[in-house]
Design a protein around this motif. Structure first.
Motif, PDB file in Angstrom:
ATOM      1  N   ASN A 196     -16.218 -16.600 -46.561  1.00 12.80           N
ATOM      2  CA  ASN A 196     -17.133 -15.598 -47.114  1.00 12.80           C
ATOM      3  C   ASN A 196     -17.594 -14.616 -46.044  1.00 12.80           C
ATOM      4  O   ASN A 196     -17.800 -13.426 -46.317  1.00 12.80           O
ATOM      5  N   THR A 197     -17.763 -15.112 -44.827  1.00 16.87           N
ATOM      6  CA  THR A 197     -18.120 -14.229 -43.712  1.00 16.87           C
ATOM      7  C   THR A 197     -17.029 -13.197 -43.498  1.00 16.87           C
ATOM      8  O   THR A 197     -17.318 -11.997 -43.320  1.00 16.87           O
ATOM      9  N   GLU A 214     -17.138 -10.537 -46.194  1.00 14.77           N
ATOM     10  CA  GLU A 214     -18.191  -9.552 -45.974  1.00 14.77           C
ATOM     11  C   GLU A 214     -17.809  -8.571 -44.868  1.00 14.77           C
ATOM     12  O   GLU A 214     -18.066  -7.369 -44.966  1.00 14.77           O
ATOM     13  N   THR A 266     -26.709  -7.657 -48.352  1.00 16.61           N
ATOM     14  CA  THR A 266     -25.689  -8.702 -48.161  1.00 16.61           C
ATOM     15  C   THR A 266     -25.067  -9.121 -49.494  1.00 16.61           C
ATOM     16  O   THR A 266     -23.876  -9.446 -49.546  1.00 16.61           O
ATOM     17  N   LEU A 291     -22.500  -6.521 -50.390  1.00 11.03           N
ATOM     18  CA  LEU A 291     -21.311  -6.691 -49.560  1.00 11.03           C
ATOM     19  C   LEU A 291     -20.485  -7.876 -50.041  1.00 11.03           C
ATOM     20  O   LEU A 291     -19.245  -7.811 -50.104  1.00 11.03           O
ATOM     21  N   ALA A 292     -21.167  -8.966 -50.379  1.00 10.85           N
ATOM     22  CA  ALA A 292     -20.465 -10.160 -50.851  1.00 10.85           C
ATOM     23  C   ALA A 292     -19.713  -9.859 -52.144  1.00 10.85           C
ATOM     24  O   ALA A 292     -18.552 -10.271 -52.314  1.00 10.85           O
TER      25      ALA A 292
END
Length: 364
Positions: free
Chosen positions: A95-96, A99, A328, A331-332
Motif C-alpha cells: 500500500n505504501t 501511494e 492520504t 492518494l490511497a
C-alpha cells in the motif's frame, strides 16, 4: 519554507528507521510496477521494513497496556489490527508503494517537481543519517545501497511538495489564512515553563524544589524577576555565555527563544498541560502540582498569535491538521485504481521474519 522543509525532513528521517532484508537480488531488478511507476527490489525492501517497524510499534503499545514488555518479543506471533502480523506488514508495504506511485503519477500530470535546493537538502539529510546515525550499517548489512535510501528519501519530499501544490497558498484546494489562524489559536498555546520531576529526588531535595519554585512564582507575580532570568538560573546557564542562534538568511525566528508550544492531543505538540494552559489568560502565572505529587510545573501563558513566527513556521503543519486523513485517503484511492504487477520471483526472497536490526546500528 526552508525551515518547514528541513523540519519535515528530520521528522520523516527519524520515522523511517529503514533497515533492509538479507537476500540476493540483481541491481535495479524491478520488483513491483504500479501504473507506469517501477520499484526495485531494494525499494520494496525499504517499504517492507518501514511497515515492519510500524507493526512492531503497534504490538509493543498493545503489550505495554497489559504490563511490562517481555525481554524478547516474537512479533509475528501477534496480530496487528486483527490481521496476521506478516500479512499486515506485507499489505502495508504494498500500500505504501501504491501511494508513492500515486504521488509520482499525479506530480507528473501536474508538472510538480522538486527544485534543486530541495533535492540537495534531501541528499544532505540522507547522507548525514547514512554516515552519522548508523544507517549505513542497517542498510549495507542487508544489501540495500545508499542510492536506494536517497531515492526513498527524495520521494518523501515529493509527497510534501504535492501536498503544498494542492493545499498550499495558491493551490487547487488552498486553505485560507483565516482558517490557519483559527487552527493555531484553537489547538496550540504558547508558554514559558520550567518543570521538575520528583521521582529521583530525596524528601529534602523535594522540599528544596518546592521552595525554589514557590519563590520563582512569587517573583514572577510581583514583577521582581523576568522569566528569562529565572530560566537561566534554574538551568545553571551563565547570562554572559547565553546566546541564541541567528536565523539563516530568509528565515525567521521566534520573539522568545524560551517559549514552548503546547498542543492538544491530536497534534504533534500534544501536552498533558495543554488544557490547563489553554484556560489561562495571557500573562497569567500558575504553579502546577502534577498528579500523585510527581513534580511541579511553573508556567507563564503567552500569546501565540502575537508572534508571526508560529503562523509562518507552522504553515504546512496547520494545513495538514485541517486536511486530516483526506489527503492520504485520496492518494490511497488513486493508487488502488492503478494496475499493480508484483514480480513474486523478486519479492518472495524478502521475508518479514528475516528482517534484521543490527545491534551495532544506531536506533531510536
Amino acid at each position: 519554507m526552508n525551515t518547514l522543509k528541513r523540519t519535515f525532513a528530520i521528522v520523516l528521517c527519524l520515522a523511517l528507521m529503514i533497515t533492509c532484508l538479507v537476500g540476493c537480488h540483481e541491481k535495479g531488478e524491478i520488483a513491483v510496477k504500479i501504473g507506469d511507476i517501477e520499484f526495485t527490489s531494494g525499494y520494496y525492501a525499504c517499504a517492507l521494513v518501514f511497515a515492519d517497524t510500524e507493526a512492531r510499534t503497534l504490538v509493543e503499545e498493545e503489550l505495554s497496556e497489559e504490563g511490562d514488555l517481555p525481554d524478547e518479543i516474537k512479533y509475528w506471533n501477534y496480530e496487528v489490527e486483527d490481521t496476521d502480523y506478516v500479512e499486515w506488514v506485507e499489505e502495508t508495504a504494498l500500500n505504501t508503494l501504491k501511494e508513492l506511485a500515486a504521488i509520482k503519477t499525479l506530480c507528473k500530470e501536474a508538472e510538480v517537481v522538486l527544485d534543486e535546493e530541495t533535492i540537495s537538502l534531501s541528499d544532505t539529510n540522507a547522507e548525514y543519517l547514512w554516515d552519522t546515525y548508523g544507517y549505513s550499517v542497517l542498510m549495507e548489512s542487508n544489501g540495500v545501497s545508499e542510492a536506494t535510501f536517497k531515492q526513498y528519501m527524495e520521494d518523501s519530499y515529493l509527497a510534501d511538495e504535492y501536498f503544498e501544490h494542492l493545499y498550499g497558498e495558491g493551490g487547487e484546494k488552498e486553505i485560507t489564512a483565516d482558517k490557519l489562524t483559527e487552527q493555531l489559536n484553537n489547538n496550540y498555546v504558547l508558554v514559558n515553563k520550567i518543570e521538575v520531576d520528583f521521582s529521583s529526588l530525596s524528601e529534602d531535595e523535594i522540599t528544596d524544589k518546592r521552595n525554589q519554585f514557590t519563590a520563582y512564582e512569587t517573583a514572577l507575580k510581583d514583577g521582581s524577576r523576568a522569566f528569562e532570568e529565572i530560566y537561566l538560573e534554574y538551568n545553571e546557564i551563565s547570562s554572559e555565555d547565553h546566546t541564541h542562534d541567528e536565523p539563516a538568511e530568509g528565515e525567521s525566528a521566534p520573539q522568545d527563544y524560551h517559549a514552548t508550544v503546547l498542543g492538544n492531543e491530536d497534534t504533534d505538540y500534544a501536552s498533558d498541560h495543554f488544557e490547563t494552559a489553554k484556560a489561562m489568560t495571557v500573562g497569567e502565572i500558575k504553579l502546577i502540582t502534577l498528579e500523585d505529587d510527581a513534580g511541579l510545573v511553573l508556567m507563564v501563558k503567552k500569546d501565540i498569535a502575537a508572534d508571526p513566527y508560529y503562523l509562518e513556521s507552522f504553515d504546512t503543519m496547520l494545513r495538514q491538521d485541517i486536511v486530516g486523513d483526506d489527503y492520504t485517503e485520496d492518494l490511497a484511492d488513486y493508487g488502488n485504481e492503478l494496475k499493480c504487477d508484483v514480480n513474486t520471483s523478486s519479492t518472495k526472497q524478502f521475508k518479514v521474519k528475516k528482517i534484521e536490526y543490527p545491534e551495532t546500528a544506531t536506533t531510536y
